[in-house]
Write a protein that holds these residues in place. Sequence first.
Motif, PDB file in Angstrom:
ATOM      1  N   ASP A  64      32.534  -3.132  64.266  1.00  0.00           N
ATOM      2  CA  ASP A  64      32.920  -2.954  65.672  1.00  0.00           C
ATOM      3  C   ASP A  64      34.013  -1.910  65.863  1.00  0.00           C
ATOM      4  O   ASP A  64      34.426  -1.648  66.997  1.00  0.00           O
ATOM      5  N   ILE A  65      34.500  -1.340  64.762  1.00  0.00           N
ATOM      6  CA  ILE A  65      35.539  -0.309  64.855  1.00  0.00           C
ATOM      7  C   ILE A  65      34.888   1.069  64.684  1.00  0.00           C
ATOM      8  O   ILE A  65      34.203   1.322  63.697  1.00  0.00           O
ATOM      9  N   GLU A  66      35.072   1.934  65.664  1.00  0.00           N
ATOM     10  CA  GLU A  66      34.484   3.267  65.601  1.00  0.00           C
ATOM     11  C   GLU A  66      35.580   4.314  65.435  1.00  0.00           C
ATOM     12  O   GLU A  66      36.574   4.304  66.173  1.00  0.00           O
ATOM     13  N   VAL A  67      35.376   5.204  64.474  1.00  0.00           N
ATOM     14  CA  VAL A  67      36.344   6.262  64.183  1.00  0.00           C
ATOM     15  C   VAL A  67      35.624   7.603  64.262  1.00  0.00           C
ATOM     16  O   VAL A  67      34.584   7.790  63.620  1.00  0.00           O
ATOM     17  N   TYR A  68      36.188   8.528  65.043  1.00  0.00           N
ATOM     18  CA  TYR A  68      35.584   9.848  65.216  1.00  0.00           C
ATOM     19  C   TYR A  68      36.620  10.948  64.991  1.00  0.00           C
ATOM     20  O   TYR A  68      37.788  10.814  65.374  1.00  0.00           O
ATOM     21  N   THR A  69      36.170  12.041  64.398  1.00  0.00           N
ATOM     22  CA  THR A  69      37.015  13.228  64.255  1.00  0.00           C
ATOM     23  C   THR A  69      36.970  14.031  65.547  1.00  0.00           C
ATOM     24  O   THR A  69      36.133  13.789  66.433  1.00  0.00           O
ATOM     25  N   THR A  70      37.832  15.036  65.642  1.00  0.00           N
ATOM     26  CA  THR A  70      37.808  15.931  66.808  1.00  0.00           C
ATOM     27  C   THR A  70      36.578  16.833  66.786  1.00  0.00           C
ATOM     28  O   THR A  70      36.296  17.518  67.769  1.00  0.00           O
ATOM     29  N   ALA A  71      35.853  16.844  65.667  1.00  0.00           N
ATOM     30  CA  ALA A  71      34.584  17.577  65.599  1.00  0.00           C
ATOM     31  C   ALA A  71      33.410  16.683  65.991  1.00  0.00           C
ATOM     32  O   ALA A  71      32.247  17.034  65.771  1.00  0.00           O
ATOM     33  N   ASP A  72      33.714  15.509  66.549  1.00  0.00           N
ATOM     34  CA  ASP A  72      32.711  14.558  67.038  1.00  0.00           C
ATOM     35  C   ASP A  72      31.864  13.945  65.924  1.00  0.00           C
ATOM     36  O   ASP A  72      30.731  13.519  66.156  1.00  0.00           O
ATOM     37  N   THR A  73      32.423  13.896  64.720  1.00  0.00           N
ATOM     38  CA  THR A  73      31.735  13.273  63.594  1.00  0.00           C
ATOM     39  C   THR A  73      32.207  11.832  63.450  1.00  0.00           C
ATOM     40  O   THR A  73      33.412  11.576  63.379  1.00  0.00           O
ATOM     41  N   LYS A  74      31.242  10.912  63.398  1.00  0.00           N
ATOM     42  CA  LYS A  74      31.607   9.517  63.190  1.00  0.00           C
ATOM     43  C   LYS A  74      31.939   9.295  61.722  1.00  0.00           C
ATOM     44  O   LYS A  74      31.217   9.749  60.825  1.00  0.00           O
ATOM     45  N   ILE A  75      33.037   8.604  61.455  1.00  0.00           N
ATOM     46  CA  ILE A  75      33.530   8.394  60.095  1.00  0.00           C
ATOM     47  C   ILE A  75      33.131   7.005  59.618  1.00  0.00           C
ATOM     48  O   ILE A  75      33.323   6.011  60.337  1.00  0.00           O
ATOM     49  N   ALA A  76      32.584   6.943  58.404  1.00  0.00           N
ATOM     50  CA  ALA A  76      32.203   5.655  57.828  1.00  0.00           C
ATOM     51  C   ALA A  76      33.449   4.870  57.428  1.00  0.00           C
ATOM     52  O   ALA A  76      34.329   5.389  56.734  1.00  0.00           O
ATOM     53  N   LEU A  77      33.539   3.624  57.872  1.00  0.00           N
ATOM     54  CA  LEU A  77      34.680   2.754  57.585  1.00  0.00           C
ATOM     55  C   LEU A  77      34.285   1.742  56.506  1.00  0.00           C
ATOM     56  O   LEU A  77      33.287   1.028  56.652  1.00  0.00           O
ATOM     57  N   PHE A  78      35.075   1.682  55.431  1.00  0.00           N
ATOM     58  CA  PHE A  78      34.793   0.771  54.321  1.00  0.00           C
ATOM     59  C   PHE A  78      35.572  -0.543  54.417  1.00  0.00           C
ATOM     60  O   PHE A  78      35.057  -1.602  54.114  1.00  0.00           O
ATOM     61  N   ASP A  79      36.835  -0.432  54.827  1.00  0.00           N
ATOM     62  CA  ASP A  79      37.688  -1.627  54.865  1.00  0.00           C
ATOM     63  C   ASP A  79      38.954  -1.298  55.639  1.00  0.00           C
ATOM     64  O   ASP A  79      39.215  -0.128  55.973  1.00  0.00           O
ATOM     65  N   PHE A  80      39.760  -2.302  55.928  1.00  0.00           N
ATOM     66  CA  PHE A  80      41.061  -2.039  56.561  1.00  0.00           C
ATOM     67  C   PHE A  80      42.095  -3.034  56.057  1.00  0.00           C
ATOM     68  O   PHE A  80      41.768  -4.129  55.583  1.00  0.00           O
ATOM     69  N   TYR A  81      43.357  -2.620  56.156  1.00  0.00           N
ATOM     70  CA  TYR A  81      44.500  -3.396  55.668  1.00  0.00           C
ATOM     71  C   TYR A  81      45.616  -3.229  56.688  1.00  0.00           C
ATOM     72  O   TYR A  81      45.707  -2.194  57.363  1.00  0.00           O
ATOM     73  N   TYR A  82      46.498  -4.220  56.793  1.00  0.00           N
ATOM     74  CA  TYR A  82      47.530  -4.119  57.818  1.00  0.00           C
ATOM     75  C   TYR A  82      48.862  -4.676  57.312  1.00  0.00           C
ATOM     76  O   TYR A  82      48.922  -5.451  56.356  1.00  0.00           O
ATOM     77  N   HIS A  83      49.916  -4.251  57.981  1.00  0.00           N
ATOM     78  CA  HIS A  83      51.273  -4.708  57.677  1.00  0.00           C
ATOM     79  C   HIS A  83      51.483  -6.064  58.342  1.00  0.00           C
ATOM     80  O   HIS A  83      51.149  -6.256  59.516  1.00  0.00           O
ATOM     81  N   GLN A  84      52.028  -7.020  57.598  1.00  0.00           N
ATOM     82  CA  GLN A  84      52.214  -8.370  58.130  1.00  0.00           C
ATOM     83  C   GLN A  84      53.240  -8.411  59.264  1.00  0.00           C
ATOM     84  O   GLN A  84      53.129  -9.225  60.186  1.00  0.00           O
ATOM     85  N   ASP A  85      54.240  -7.516  59.197  1.00  0.00           N
ATOM     86  CA  ASP A  85      55.364  -7.604  60.134  1.00  0.00           C
ATOM     87  C   ASP A  85      55.375  -6.500  61.197  1.00  0.00           C
ATOM     88  O   ASP A  85      55.860  -6.730  62.309  1.00  0.00           O
ATOM     89  N   PHE A  86      54.877  -5.316  60.859  1.00  0.00           N
ATOM     90  CA  PHE A  86      54.982  -4.178  61.770  1.00  0.00           C
ATOM     91  C   PHE A  86      53.609  -3.777  62.300  1.00  0.00           C
ATOM     92  O   PHE A  86      52.570  -4.127  61.732  1.00  0.00           O
ATOM     93  N   ASP A  87      53.620  -3.017  63.370  1.00  0.00           N
ATOM     94  CA  ASP A  87      52.378  -2.584  64.033  1.00  0.00           C
ATOM     95  C   ASP A  87      51.816  -1.364  63.306  1.00  0.00           C
ATOM     96  O   ASP A  87      51.863  -0.234  63.798  1.00  0.00           O
ATOM     97  N   LEU A  88      51.264  -1.612  62.129  1.00  0.00           N
ATOM     98  CA  LEU A  88      50.824  -0.527  61.250  1.00  0.00           C
ATOM     99  C   LEU A  88      49.617  -0.999  60.444  1.00  0.00           C
ATOM    100  O   LEU A  88      49.596  -2.136  59.956  1.00  0.00           O
ATOM    101  N   ALA A  89      48.623  -0.124  60.300  1.00  0.00           N
ATOM    102  CA  ALA A  89      47.417  -0.489  59.549  1.00  0.00           C
ATOM    103  C   ALA A  89      46.849   0.740  58.846  1.00  0.00           C
ATOM    104  O   ALA A  89      47.097   1.883  59.242  1.00  0.00           O
ATOM    105  N   ILE A  90      46.078   0.482  57.770  1.00  0.00           N
ATOM    106  CA  ILE A  90      45.378   1.528  57.034  1.00  0.00           C
ATOM    107  C   ILE A  90      43.888   1.223  57.069  1.00  0.00           C
ATOM    108  O   ILE A  90      43.465   0.102  56.759  1.00  0.00           O
ATOM    109  N   LEU A  91      43.085   2.214  57.433  1.00  0.00           N
ATOM    110  CA  LEU A  91      41.634   2.107  57.339  1.00  0.00           C
ATOM    111  C   LEU A  91      41.194   2.907  56.106  1.00  0.00           C
ATOM    112  O   LEU A  91      41.613   4.052  55.922  1.00  0.00           O
ATOM    113  N   LYS A  92      40.377   2.307  55.273  1.00  0.00           N
ATOM    114  CA  LYS A  92      39.789   2.997  54.129  1.00  0.00           C
ATOM    115  C   LYS A  92      38.443   3.551  54.580  1.00  0.00           C
ATOM    116  O   LYS A  92      37.553   2.796  54.973  1.00  0.00           O
ATOM    117  N   VAL A  93      38.304   4.884  54.528  1.00  0.00           N
ATOM    118  CA  VAL A  93      37.119   5.537  55.089  1.00  0.00           C
ATOM    119  C   VAL A  93      36.497   6.480  54.052  1.00  0.00           C
ATOM    120  O   VAL A  93      37.035   6.672  52.951  1.00  0.00           O
TER     121      VAL A  93
END
Length: 448
Positions: free
Chosen positions: A56-85
């Motif tokens: 359900d998460i969609e990621v696009y470049t400014t060249a309008d290319t959809k990026i394949a998402l493999f996984d995601f990780y997030y910080h327990q305390d701060f508003d910060l996350a990493i998507l593995k693509v």
Amino acid sequence: MANPQDLIIKNTVVIDDGSGVILQPMTKEFSYVVTAKHVIQIDKNDISKGFKSKDDIEVYTTADTKIALFDFYYHQDFDLAILKVEYLDSDILIKNTNCQFDERLQLWGFPKFSADHRNEEKPRIDWIENYAATVSSVSSNKLECKADDSVEKTGLDGFSGGGLFDIVSDKIYLAAIEYQVYKPDEYVNRIYSVPIKNIQKILDENDLLPICPPYLGSLSELTSEAFQSLSFFNPKTKEKLAKLFTHLSKDKIEQASFTPYSLIKKNKNLINELNNEPKSIENKELWISVLEFLQVYELLDSQFEWDEEFVNHLTKNFKFLYFIDESWKNKLKDVVLFDCGDLVNEGYLILIHNGSERPDKPDQLNQYRDPENLPSFISNGIEDPDSIAHIHSKRSKNISILHLAKLNKFSLSDREADFDNLTLVHLEEMKNQLIDSYSKYLSCGEKQ
């Protein structure tokens, strides 16, 4: 090099209703996208409702290319996350130093305040906007900035997860990830962001690869560029010798149990920087030069395996000084006063410097081991006993100071004619010529 703003645009992405920044970990198998955690929550205002599914998460470049998402990780305390693509490659660096009050940054992201923004009928490159911002408050978990323009709070909707960037000498450093616009009073808006250094906790907790160039994770990534900067008149000669070195060391490079990254982390005293530039020890030019040295080393003494025992031997017998000035003379005082006290007798101080102005001979700086031969601007400025001891240590231990780029030029470029009529069929003859030229200045026999 591409314009810094073009690189920021290339590496800033749309993530659903938010934004993000592409970063490259130490691999060519995948990339990261860093964003605000609430961008991937089911309800951005209520984390208790959990996170969206990967589908359900969609990621696009400014060249309008959809990026394949493999996984995601997030910080327990701060508003910060990493998507593995999927692998994308990024030249964006991480700002490891704290921002300062009144420091100038640039905020980039994808707002939705006009009919043109986030309009599917328009290319995404037309959606992106940026604001100049000035740091007004800094803490370990929050960076507060004020935008130069009188931007309304609604004008920054969609920027969540966008980057605050610091551009230094055409290099782009990601300083923080924006997560909120706060309105302390009626006429004031403040941009809140999480300093990017907090990403390390996410990496550590999830055993993720560090954010640094892929070549730091494998010597093999550097092989194709070794010896390519040599100033031969005949490109075929340069290519021939580069292939020769690669042929001689290929198997050991591929099986090496150490990497540039591990040398930085575990053997920090082996390679020392004389630059003020942040993280210059990760520069590709440096590690290509180190690889060239190791290939020459193997040529002169092939008994060594490229393993931890070999690294320990190097650490005792060699120190590398890296600097990026055009002239070696600009760093002469630093070189002369550098501490070589832990090197063995007849050890080497290897200068990695590819500036246009080089010494006349590879070992020209050896003359400065003798305090009586020091230039007056150095000798007149020496007051502390440690500096005097460093000079005497070079003299008493007969430490050789060698300029690596000049040594390669002396042994290869200056002897181009010797290799003109030789091919890889004449492998032993070529090896013997190289050993003869390099061994005039560099001995790799066992000292300790």
